[in-house]
Design an enzyme around this catalytic site. Structure first.
Site, short mmCIF file in Angstrom:
data_model
loop_
_atom_site.label_atom_id
_atom_site.label_comp_id
_atom_site.label_asym_id
_atom_site.label_seq_id
_atom_site.Cartn_x
_atom_site.Cartn_y
_atom_site.Cartn_z
N LYS A 29 1.17 -0.93 0.10
CA LYS A 29 0.33 -0.05 0.17
C LYS A 29 1.00 1.55 0.03
O LYS A 29 1.56 1.36 0.62
CB LYS A 29 -1.38 0.01 1.15
CG LYS A 29 -1.46 1.28 1.69
CD LYS A 29 -3.16 1.05 2.74
CE LYS A 29 -4.40 2.07 2.65
NZ LYS A 29 -4.97 1.79 3.54
N SER A 104 -10.29 1.39 2.75
CA SER A 104 -9.38 2.26 1.74
C SER A 104 -8.55 1.62 1.03
O SER A 104 -7.38 2.30 0.00
CB SER A 104 -8.01 3.20 2.28
OG SER A 104 -7.60 2.99 3.50
N SER A 128 -9.69 -0.73 7.10
CA SER A 128 -9.34 -0.60 5.13
C SER A 128 -8.47 -2.04 4.53
O SER A 128 -8.22 -1.89 3.51
CB SER A 128 -8.60 0.75 4.90
OG SER A 128 -9.34 1.80 5.32
#
Lengths: 423, 92
Positions: A29, A104, A128
């Site tokens: 990420k 997310s 997330s």
């Protein structure tokens, strides 16, 4: 951008030869620092930021021999549930055309679902990792607070967030968790419970005798098709020797508002560092220190980030602190107490990960409150500092559904065992 | 409707505290959204007071010099530097 908008930067970082992940590719990420490879947090603010050091989890990936294949797209600074707030464009859901991948960590989940990487790292502040895992039909783990080092993770809400693994199978996610877990002198909130872990061994699918509590507050009110898939998964576990019973967790009715007060308050403080002086975007503005900062932050932050920074500033401002922040901390303590009591009586708690199937793209952008409410089943776990896993549990109308198991602090083995019976 | 006192001036004040410039359009939209969101936050009033003494201890270590970034590395991402320092705008 790559296929499906999965990667913000597609750069390969080679691991150090041998190790448990020597033949594995990993998507990371883009809020996790990689030395020499830009780390944008999905924000215009950090579009050109190149970290001078690796996050601890990245060092551990390299030591384990993994090959990092790219920096995965995400909601800006982790603020969103759909990966549509990224300054680099949205991510498509490889498992459900026309739908969002969740967020997310949407790029991380989509990378695994599309086969662009064997494994991925995300971060979970209020769901997330688990939300996109559920929406993309893959496995995601949010570790106990303190199990995994946050050193090098660009902070959104420190007291809530953990880095966690995503994978096609529970065993794969557990193997990655084994690599990243453990004490780190660079993060004083880490503990040594995960230092010599063997979580992968717990992925044996053996749920004979497992006692599952189902919090009715987290099932009632969910989408009908999601509820059907959830109970079908519980029946599946019962057939394999587990038992389940309903439990009450009244505190979770206040978890979403407590979460958003605490998370936005911490965000308003954390994101104060982005002033354009030491790193990040700097406006070409005339004026004094404060005027230039305000212009830099106007240009660098997207709308959802501004919304949360302003809400957090409001919640902490004179006259409102006791009304919002202090009350939210009370609610957090209540949620923690509720979960600890329930888990003293039962092995794991189970619920749908998300109360709804993946949203259509663009559906939730105009109504932030509706988007926040979709986090109802995931945020209580962060407030309570507990571990949770999301595993695929069938579909509703062709859309993926995820089941979440929540365990006692540092009892990752039990949720991994429960999840491995399903995926 | 919300009885939370959110008006455009308050949104501008908070934006000023947070050092985020906002357009009039942003102010209108945020005013409306904050009314809904803060109204929802009001339900925190129903939360009972909870005993919350965390069972935690301080983690201490000796304060020792360790390796860190070089000055060059620390300055590498800055837009403007001078003589090995960050350079910011005028304070006033």
């Amino acid at each position: 951008m790559s296929d499906h908008g999965i990667f913000i930067s597609e750069e390969t970082i080679e691991g150090d030869g041998d190790g448990p992940l020597a033949d594995k590719t990993v998507a990371v990420k883009d809020n996790i620092s990689t030395e020499g490879v830009r780390t944008t947090c999905g924000s215009e603010m950090l579009a050109d930021y190149v970290p001078p050091y690796d996050a601890t989890v990245v060092e551990r990936l390299k030591d384990a021999g993994a090959t990092i294949v790219g920096k995965a797209n995400m909601d800006e600074f982790g603020m969103g549930s759909t990966t549509e707030t990224s300054a680099f464009g949205p991510v498509e859901n490889p498992a459900a055309e026309g739908r969002v991948p969740g967020g997310s960590s949407g790029g991380s989940a989509a990378a695994v679902a599309a086969g662009e990487a064997d494994l991925a790292l995300g971060s979970d502040t209020g769901g997330s990792v688990r939300n996109p895992a559920a929406f993309c039909g893959v496995v995601g783990i949010k570790p106990t607070y303190g199990l995994v080092s946050r050193y090098g993770l660009v902070a959104y809400a420190n007291s809530l967030e953990q880095i966690g693994p995503l994978a096609p199978t529970v065993e794969g996610a557990a193997e990655l968790l084994d690599v990243i877990a453990g004490e780190d002198p660079q993060d004083a909130t880490t503990r040594d419970e995960g230092t010599d872990s063997d979580y992968a061994a717990a992925a044996d699918g053996d749920v004979d005798g497992l006692d599952i509590g189902v919090p009715t507050n987290l099932v009632d009110g969910a989408d009908e098709g999601v509820v059907e898939a959830f109970w079908s998964a519980m029946d599946d576990l019962e057939d394999r020797g587990a038992t389940y019973h309903e439990v009450e967790l009244p505190s979770v009715e206040h978890a979403v508002e407590a979460y958003y007060v605490i998370a936005t308050s911490e965000a308003s403080s954390n994101l104060a560092r982005f002033d354009g002086i030491r790193y990040g975007h700097r406006a070409d503005a005339e004026g004094n220190w404060n005027e230039e900062f305000a212009q830099t932050r106007k240009e660098g932050f997207g709308e959802e980030v501004k919304r949360r920074v302003l809400l957090g500033t409001y919640a902490l401002s004179a006259g409102y602190h006791d009304k919002y922040y202090k009350k939210a901390q009370d609610a957090r303590a209540w949620v923690k107490q509720d979960f600890d009591e329930a888990l003293a009586e039962t092995d794991v708690l189970a619920s749908p990960t998300m109360p709804v199937p993946p949203f259509e793209r663009g559906e939730s952008l105009d109504d932030p409150l509706q988007m926040y409410l979709a986090d109802a089943n995931t945020v209580p776990v962060n407030l309570a500092d507990l571990p949770a896993i999301s595993v695929p549990a069938g579909e509703t109308d062709g859309l993926p559904v995820g089941v979440q198991f929540v365990g006692s602090a540092f009892d990752e083995e039990t949720i991994i065992r429960a999840g491995s019976a399903l995926a | 409707m919300s009885d939370t006192p959110v008006d455009p001036d308050e949104v501008r004040h908070v934006a000023d505290l947070a050092r985020v410039d906002v357009d009039d359009d942003d102010v209108d939209r945020f005013t409306e959204q904050f009314a809904d969101i803060l109204d929802y936050f009001e339900t925190l009033d129903e939360v009972p007071e909870v005993e919350r003494d965390a069972d935690l201890v301080n983690v201490m270590r000796p304060d020792e010099v360790r390796e860190s970034l070089s000055q060059e590395e620390a300055l590498a991402n800055a837009e403007e530097t001078e003589d090995g320092y960050f350079k910011g705008p005028n304070v006033s």
